[in-house]
Motif scaffolding. Structure first.
Motif, PDB file in Angstrom:
ATOM      1  N   VAL A  84      -6.577  -0.993   0.766  1.00 32.48           N
ATOM      2  CA  VAL A  84      -6.288  -1.348   1.887  1.00 32.48           C
ATOM      3  C   VAL A  84      -6.699  -0.117   2.788  1.00 32.48           C
ATOM      4  O   VAL A  84      -7.216  -0.061   4.024  1.00 32.48           O
ATOM      5  CB  VAL A  84      -4.477  -1.319   2.007  1.00 32.48           C
ATOM      6  N   THR A  85      -6.585   1.112   2.249  1.00 32.48           N
ATOM      7  CA  THR A  85      -7.176   2.346   2.888  1.00 32.48           C
ATOM      8  C   THR A  85      -8.761   2.197   3.382  1.00 32.48           C
ATOM      9  O   THR A  85      -9.141   2.541   4.356  1.00 32.48           O
ATOM     10  CB  THR A  85      -7.000   3.578   2.081  1.00 32.48           C
ATOM     11  N   GLY A  95       2.129   1.979  -3.299  1.00 30.50           N
ATOM     12  CA  GLY A  95       1.098   2.583  -4.323  1.00 30.50           C
ATOM     13  C   GLY A  95       1.104   4.255  -3.998  1.00 30.50           C
ATOM     14  O   GLY A  95       1.107   4.935  -5.109  1.00 30.50           O
ATOM     15  N   ARG A  96       1.426   4.439  -2.941  1.00 33.65           N
ATOM     16  CA  ARG A  96       1.631   6.024  -2.653  1.00 33.65           C
ATOM     17  C   ARG A  96       2.473   6.642  -3.216  1.00 33.65           C
ATOM     18  O   ARG A  96       2.535   7.577  -3.928  1.00 33.65           O
ATOM     19  CB  ARG A  96       1.504   6.304  -0.924  1.00 33.65           C
ATOM     20  N   PRO A 149      -6.678   6.167  -4.844  1.00 28.58           N
ATOM     21  CA  PRO A 149      -5.880   6.511  -3.576  1.00 28.58           C
ATOM     22  C   PRO A 149      -5.697   7.985  -3.370  1.00 28.58           C
ATOM     23  O   PRO A 149      -5.203   8.305  -2.193  1.00 28.58           O
ATOM     24  CB  PRO A 149      -4.698   5.711  -3.628  1.00 28.58           C
ATOM     25  N   VAL A 190      -6.372  -9.032  -0.951  1.00 32.19           N
ATOM     26  CA  VAL A 190      -5.051  -8.471  -0.733  1.00 32.19           C
ATOM     27  C   VAL A 190      -4.000  -9.420  -0.922  1.00 32.19           C
ATOM     28  O   VAL A 190      -2.970  -9.328  -1.613  1.00 32.19           O
ATOM     29  CB  VAL A 190      -4.705  -7.614   0.653  1.00 32.19           C
ATOM     30  N   ALA A 235       1.054  -1.083  -0.007  1.00 35.26           N
ATOM     31  CA  ALA A 235       0.176  -0.023  -0.022  1.00 35.26           C
ATOM     32  C   ALA A 235       0.762   1.151   0.172  1.00 35.26           C
ATOM     33  O   ALA A 235       0.418   2.270  -0.766  1.00 35.26           O
ATOM     34  CB  ALA A 235      -0.869  -0.007   1.156  1.00 35.26           C
ATOM     35  N   ASN A 236       2.031   1.222   0.794  1.00 41.36           N
ATOM     36  CA  ASN A 236       2.823   2.494   0.957  1.00 41.36           C
ATOM     37  C   ASN A 236       3.523   2.632  -0.481  1.00 41.36           C
ATOM     38  O   ASN A 236       3.740   3.770  -1.077  1.00 41.36           O
ATOM     39  CB  ASN A 236       3.957   2.174   1.923  1.00 41.36           C
ATOM     40  N   ALA A 262      -5.096  -1.297  -5.300  1.00 39.38           N
ATOM     41  CA  ALA A 262      -4.871  -1.976  -3.748  1.00 39.38           C
ATOM     42  C   ALA A 262      -4.322  -0.981  -2.915  1.00 39.38           C
ATOM     43  O   ALA A 262      -5.241  -1.147  -1.745  1.00 39.38           O
ATOM     44  CB  ALA A 262      -3.755  -3.053  -4.180  1.00 39.38           C
ATOM     45  N   THR A 263      -3.931  -0.056  -3.058  1.00 42.64           N
ATOM     46  CA  THR A 263      -3.474   0.939  -1.989  1.00 42.64           C
ATOM     47  C   THR A 263      -4.947   1.652  -1.442  1.00 42.64           C
ATOM     48  O   THR A 263      -5.079   1.629  -0.383  1.00 42.64           O
ATOM     49  CB  THR A 263      -2.628   2.102  -2.541  1.00 42.64           C
ATOM     50  N   ASN A 265      -1.699  -1.570  -8.669  1.00 44.39           N
ATOM     51  CA  ASN A 265      -0.728  -1.117  -7.415  1.00 44.39           C
ATOM     52  C   ASN A 265      -1.619  -0.176  -6.594  1.00 44.39           C
ATOM     53  O   ASN A 265      -1.875  -0.135  -5.661  1.00 44.39           O
ATOM     54  CB  ASN A 265       0.514  -0.432  -7.986  1.00 44.39           C
ATOM     55  N   CYS A 282      -5.573   9.017   0.526  1.00 41.06           N
ATOM     56  CA  CYS A 282      -4.438   8.987   0.982  1.00 41.06           C
ATOM     57  C   CYS A 282      -3.794  10.506   0.916  1.00 41.06           C
ATOM     58  O   CYS A 282      -2.764  10.733   1.127  1.00 41.06           O
ATOM     59  CB  CYS A 282      -3.416   8.182  -0.033  1.00 41.06           C
TER      60      CYS A 282
END
Ligand code: FUC
Length: 790
Positions: A693-694, A352-353, A397, A657, A349-350, A689-690, A686, A401
């Motif tokens: 998760v968020t 993805g950011r 995201p 996930v 997830a990180n 998915a981020t 990617n 995010c």
């Protein structure tokens, strides 16, 4: 199959009993390897939104794949081929009669696809995004044998590093791509002797300029066999000790103590976004001259500060295990074999950011199918922009995010489609407003491609949602005309279907499934009023009414939209209990199709929910179950994380996930399009998915699709057992509220809310609620016992 996800959850919890070990980097923000990359899917991926680098970290040869966002072949042409306008009403008549075959044949004839939407090696003005080339550093005197090899990407500082011992000496290389300085920076430390070359698969010439620059130039094809865009890529060698000399088309560094390579690139793309430069050669010279004035340390400091401004807004960590301390490829391999490692999901997830920050920056082009990273000239699907999920998913995201700036390229891109899209609307539909079809390029392609027409409505969702998350009225005023113009197109193209008198779109399609007619014949995808179109129009019309109310304008349009909205074909439940995909309960050609189109109303839109529409939500769940679990394309699994999270099913969401990490993640954590076969990378998975998760940790959608429904902040709405403790800070909720969450033993420990505006807030946790007036700029701490039964 649902059971299998739950079972895996239990196994994971049992496996978590093994004690965590320490790790030099941070398990949720470090991608690392103990060997060089052999292929792109093992490389370290770096970028500043415009320039991209994929670092292989070889010992005898270092290879860095280079990208620049506007390296596109093709050209701006008139794509619209005026059709016989009577065909449109004829198609509608045929659809109303259920004569899909003839409607489809007519569509093919009247709406021919004029670009090159499919992946093809043929040259066409549609063009394709492609690699800029490869920078190669060859170290001739060096042996392949080294010890202590490490190749690391630190997501927090957006920096790559290669480090190893060789013949008693420590060799290090550092890499970053600076947005403030517009350059890719590489530092080689230790005694350096190497040759430097630059090439690409075609259309290039490399020359040494002066005594320290290597310049690669070329001209791409315009799709007619003539000159298209020109590009320039330039490397400068700065060194201490030793010397640099030219040898034909390469630079030779001999016995330097340290070397810093600065790389700049540009094209003469004059589109709506990106840097407008007419002379790429001098633009790269200017970039390098400016960057050369500063030391490596100074460039690095500026870069890291800039990156952290975005990346450190959010922090996400999940439980670590012994597996978390291993190199990323080993971590993934063990995970596939069943070893527990919840923190891997946090890393993904990180990542993805990180990828969004690195591929989409204000003033530039939006992230394409591959973000900005391509190693080929013949990119799959032309590396373009697809509007029936891919482009939008790239931005899922961005708001939650807290990366609102990264959405700016998408807004500019959407705005740039209005002018060509208005011509397309006029020519093909004799209609006001603007329309784009399934895909586009950087040349403003809006002519027909594919059968579905919901893309612009879906794009407009992103325009509205930015307001919903920021409450920035001025911003809303700037994008409202785009939404209004899109609405005008759809209003002019709705018509009554004969059975119920509902208003429907058509010809259109439900991306990208087909149906089987009652006589057993396979209908092509063409239809009227697919469920997704109706949901998207309820969303677009509703958001446009809200926007007009906020901006205090267009009263008669508001009335018209509300009336029309209430006449759109509703969500329907098929006799087998699933949410229906088309107007009639046809069987799906592929019940497990990767697209989950009728579930658009559940996510990204929110008109379906357990509370507001329990029966439809149940039908949506059944449909989602029918779409199945198991292998699928990356983006399909990413979507399913979000969908299950909206249904509040934490174990199913978590199962997807896991599925992605097992099947759809390359070793360098870029997402893999298909679990097997050709190694294709598409970036949207990617980013989807981020977002997923968020969405499992925080949701803030309004309670229903009613125009006046207010957002509700939901804490830990889909927290799986395996994520028993963790931290997620700095997330953004609708209503412009920053949210920090911490939890342990599966229970919320504390929530901190930082509203940017003074307003009523409703927060929900495990079925209990707390409503209060949030004050702008004042942090409010919420503890779990404060929530009460509503
Ligand atoms: C959509 C998808 C395909 C692929 C392509 C780029 O058409 O259906 O699977 O992702 O976009």
């Amino acid at each position: 199959m649902k059971v299998s996800h739950k079972l895996v959850g239990l196994i994971t919890v049992l496996a978590m009993l093994c004690p965590p070990t320490s790790f030099a980097g941070e398990a949720s923000t470090t991608v690392w390897f103990e060997q060089p990359a052999q292929t792109f899917d093992e490389s370290l991926v770096l970028g500043n939104g415009r320039l991209g680098a994929m670092v292989f970290g070889g010992i005898q040869e270092e290879k860095i794949v280079l990208n620049e966002e506007s390296v596109w072949s093709g050209s701006r042409v008139e794509n619209n081929v005026p059709p016989d306008l009577t065909a449109l009403s004829e198609m509608r008549r045929l659809l109303a009669e259920g004569n899909f075959a003839e409607a489809n044949a007519l569509k093919k004839k009247a709406f021919p696809v004029s670009g090159s939407p499919q992946y093809a090696k043929r040259i066409s003005p549609f063009g394709r995004y492609q690699t800029l080339g490869t920078l190669r550093l060859r170290f001739p005197a060096v042996e392949e044998k080294v010890s202590g090899y490490r190749r690391t990407l630190d997501l927090k500082t957006a920096s790559g590093k290669v480090c190893y011992q060789q013949q008693g000496q420590t060799v290090t290389r550092d890499y970053f791509v600076s947005a403030p300085d517009n350059v890719i920076v590489t530092r080689l430390s230790g005694p350096v002797t190497c040759t430097i070359t630059m090439d690409r698969p075609e259309r290039f010439e490399t020359t040494v300029v002066g005594d320290r620059d290597l310049l690669m130039t070329g001209t791409l094809d315009d799709g007619f066999g003539n000159a298209g865009l020109t590009y320039a890529a330039r490397v400068r060698v700065l060194h201490s000790g030793g010397e640099v000399s030219a040898d034909g088309d390469c630079l030779v560094v001999t016995d330097a103590d340290n070397v810093v390579l600065l790389f700049a690139a540009a094209t003469n793309y004059q589109g709506f976004a990106g840097r407008r430069c007419s002379d790429p050669i001098s633009a790269t010279l200017t970039d390098l001259n400016e960057a050369s004035d500063d030391s490596f340390a100074c460039l690095r400091e500026r870069h890291q500060e800039d990156h952290q401004k975005f990346f450190s807004r959010v922090e996400l960590s999940l439980p670590e295990t012994a597996n978390s301390s291993l190199a990323t490829d080993r971590r993934l391999a063990n995970y596939r074999e069943g070893k527990s490692d919840p923190s891997l999901a946090a890393l993904f997830a990180n990542m993805g950011r990180y990828l969004l920050i690195s591929s989409s920056r204000p003033g530039g082009l939006p992230a394409n199918l591959q973000g900005i990273w391509a190693e080929e000239v013949h990119t799959m699907w032309n590396g373009d922009y697809h509007f029936n999920i891919n482009t939008q998913m790239n931005y899922w995201p961005a708001l939650s995010c807290n990366l609102v700036e990264m959405q700016e390229p998408l807004q500019a891109f959407i705005a740039s489609l209005v002018e060509p899209g208005s011509r397309t609307a006029r020519i093909y539909y004799d209609s006001p407003g603007w329309i784009a079809h399934r895909l586009t390029n950087i040349w403003g392609y809006t002519a027909p491609a594919g059968l579905d027409i919901g893309g612009p409505a879906w794009l407009c969702e992103h325009l509205w949602e930015q307001y919903a998350f920021t409450l920035d009225r001025e911003y809303l005023a700037s994008v409202y005309p785009i939404m209004k113009s899109s609405v005008e197109f759809y209003l002019a193209n709705l018509y009554e279907e004969p059975a119920n008198g509902w208003l429907v779109t058509g010809p259109s399609a439900s991306p990208e499934n087909g149906f089987i007619l009652p006589d057993g014949k396979t209908g092509s995808g063409i239809c009227m009023g697919p469920t997704i179109d109706m949901q998207q129009l309820r969303e677009l019309f509703g958001n446009t009414v809200r926007a007009a109310q906020i901006l205090n304008c267009d009263e008669s349009l508001q009335v018209k939209l509300q009336k029309t909205r209430s006449r759109l074909a509703p969500n329907q439940i098929a006799p087998n209990g699933i949410l229906q995909e088309w107007l009639e309960p046809y069987k799906e050609r592929e019940p497990t199709h990767r697209h989950c189109s009728p579930l658009y109303g559940l996510y990204p839109y929110y008109e379906i929910s357990d509370t507001a529409t329990p029966e439809i939500a149940q039908a949506a769940r059944k449909l989602l179950e029918r779409r199945g679990v198991g292998q699928s394309t990356g983006w399909s699994n990413a979507w399913k994380i979000n969908l299950w999270a909206r249904l509040g099913d934490e174990e199913m969401a978590w199962g997807f996930v896991r599925q992605m990490l097992i099947d759809n993640a390359f070793d360098n954590l870029l997402s893999r399009f298909r679990p097997s076969g050709k190694k294709l990378f598409q970036i949207e998975a990617n980013l989807g998915a981020t977002a997923g998760v968020t969405e499992m940790l925080l949701q803030s959608q309004p309670t229903s699709g009613a125009i006046e429904a207010a957002p509700v902040i939901r804490l830990l709405p889909a927290l799986p057992v395996a994520w028993h403790s963790g931290v997620a800070t700095g997330l953004l909720a609708r209503g412009a509220v920053e949210v920090d969450l911490s939890w342990a033993h599966g229970e919320l420990k504390e929530c901190r809310l930082r509203p940017r505006h003074t307003r009523e807030l409703t927060v929900r946790y495990r079925g209990r609620e707390l409503a209060f007036k949030g004050a702008a700029g004042v942090e409010k701490v919420l503890l779990p016992h404060e929530f009460i039964e509503p």
